[in-house]
Design an enzyme around this catalytic site. Sequence first.
Site, PDB file in Angstrom:
ATOM      1  N   PRO A  89       0.801  -1.241   0.000  1.00 14.13           N
ATOM      2  CA  PRO A  89       0.000   0.000   0.000  1.00 14.13           C
ATOM      3  C   PRO A  89       0.828   1.283   0.000  1.00 14.13           C
ATOM      4  O   PRO A  89       0.276   2.373   0.015  1.00 14.13           O
ATOM      5  CB  PRO A  89      -0.804  -0.123   1.300  1.00 14.13           C
ATOM      6  N   GLY A 129       4.337   1.650   1.806  1.00 15.00           N
ATOM      7  CA  GLY A 129       5.270   1.888   2.909  1.00 15.00           C
ATOM      8  C   GLY A 129       6.611   2.428   2.444  1.00 15.00           C
ATOM      9  O   GLY A 129       7.155   3.368   3.042  1.00 15.00           O
ATOM     10  N   ASP A 158       2.202  -1.536  -8.897  1.00 11.56           N
ATOM     11  CA  ASP A 158       1.526  -2.628  -8.192  1.00 11.56           C
ATOM     12  C   ASP A 158       0.083  -2.709  -8.685  1.00 11.56           C
ATOM     13  O   ASP A 158      -0.555  -1.670  -8.899  1.00 11.56           O
ATOM     14  CB  ASP A 158       1.549  -2.400  -6.674  1.00 11.56           C
ATOM     15  N   ASP A 195       2.640  -5.475 -13.375  1.00 12.42           N
ATOM     16  CA  ASP A 195       3.476  -6.482 -12.727  1.00 12.42           C
ATOM     17  C   ASP A 195       4.887  -5.913 -12.573  1.00 12.42           C
ATOM     18  O   ASP A 195       5.503  -5.481 -13.555  1.00 12.42           O
ATOM     19  CB  ASP A 195       3.491  -7.745 -13.591  1.00 12.42           C
ATOM     20  N   LYS A 218      13.919 -12.510  -0.501  1.00 11.37           N
ATOM     21  CA  LYS A 218      13.268 -13.421   0.437  1.00 11.37           C
ATOM     22  C   LYS A 218      14.084 -14.704   0.503  1.00 11.37           C
ATOM     23  O   LYS A 218      14.592 -15.191  -0.524  1.00 11.37           O
ATOM     24  CB  LYS A 218      11.829 -13.704   0.007  1.00 11.37           C
TER      25      LYS A 218
END
Length: 349
Positions: free
Chosen positions: A217, A219, A235, A255, A300
Amino acid sequence: MNTLLLHCRPGFEGEVCAEIAEHAARLDVAGYAKAKPQGASAEFVCSEPGGAERLMRKLRFNQLIFPRQWARGDYVALPESDRVGTLLDALVDYPVCGSLWLEVFDTNEGKELSTFCRKFEKPLRAALTRAGRLKDDPQLPRLLLTFRSGREAFVGLAEAGNSALWPMGIPRLKFPREAPSRSTLKLEEAWHQFIPRNQWDARLAPGMTAVDLGASPGGWTWQLVQREIKVTAVDNGPMSENLMYSGFVEHQRADGFTFKPRRPVNWMVCDIVEKPARTAALIETWLGEGWCQEAVVNLKLPMKQRYAEVTRLLARIDAGLKGRGLKVSIACKQLYHDREEVTCHLRRL
């Protein structure tokens, strides 16, 4: 002082052991690494006198990925009746230090010791100063006392310019209530970690341009907007309405892995949840094609072999960019606000 103590995020003790053991072998410093699962620390015990000091002298702390803090020294038992006197005795063979940090491990037990450390620091600091063991001089080594309990502490040394920026490697950042998500602190911490504070005004200047991949959203976009940087937020999800009212944000519903900027930008930032190999390829494309000058991107982590996977991907990015004839600085750190991830910073030179 033949033990190197390294703080880390709980659950990443094995990664710290693998990382420091690999560096020690490369630098021909004999010893072994050990750690207790979920203990938020690891130790490298050197086999030869002076090994820990030599290891710290040959390594730069900011080269390490998973350790949050380090110090060379030894554990000292502290009798409840005279902790200060015992510490003064233990410091006889230590050099005079220029600063003092009292630290604990990032565990529930460590948090319970924080109150004790706050109360103990004032009388300890006064005693060290009276004894001539502590002077206000940033050129002198830092004295790092890590308390395992009120009865035991690791008495360690580290050079102020070759250790963490904050006690225990934990920044004291306040979550801004206006930010759309707590992930905003990841980017703020990354700037502190990778960009010298005196360069912020030049490298994060008003009027610069940026792309935030996987922005919703908002950040990370929020941090850029606070610097008056114009952001293309990429996004398919919604962005914070307040950010859109700022006038600094263009929302592209697309994307992040297929988006291509119309023109090069100063910054690309990305915190997309995706397999790290795919994100690594994205990093190489953005820097390699000249679409951005600098980038902050989160990788990640897999469930196993996390250190091995990170080093493999960093080597692949480095080789790919060098193959294009580019000089790019690459840094990587597991930040305090990271979870199962590491943060990378890249800059075209």
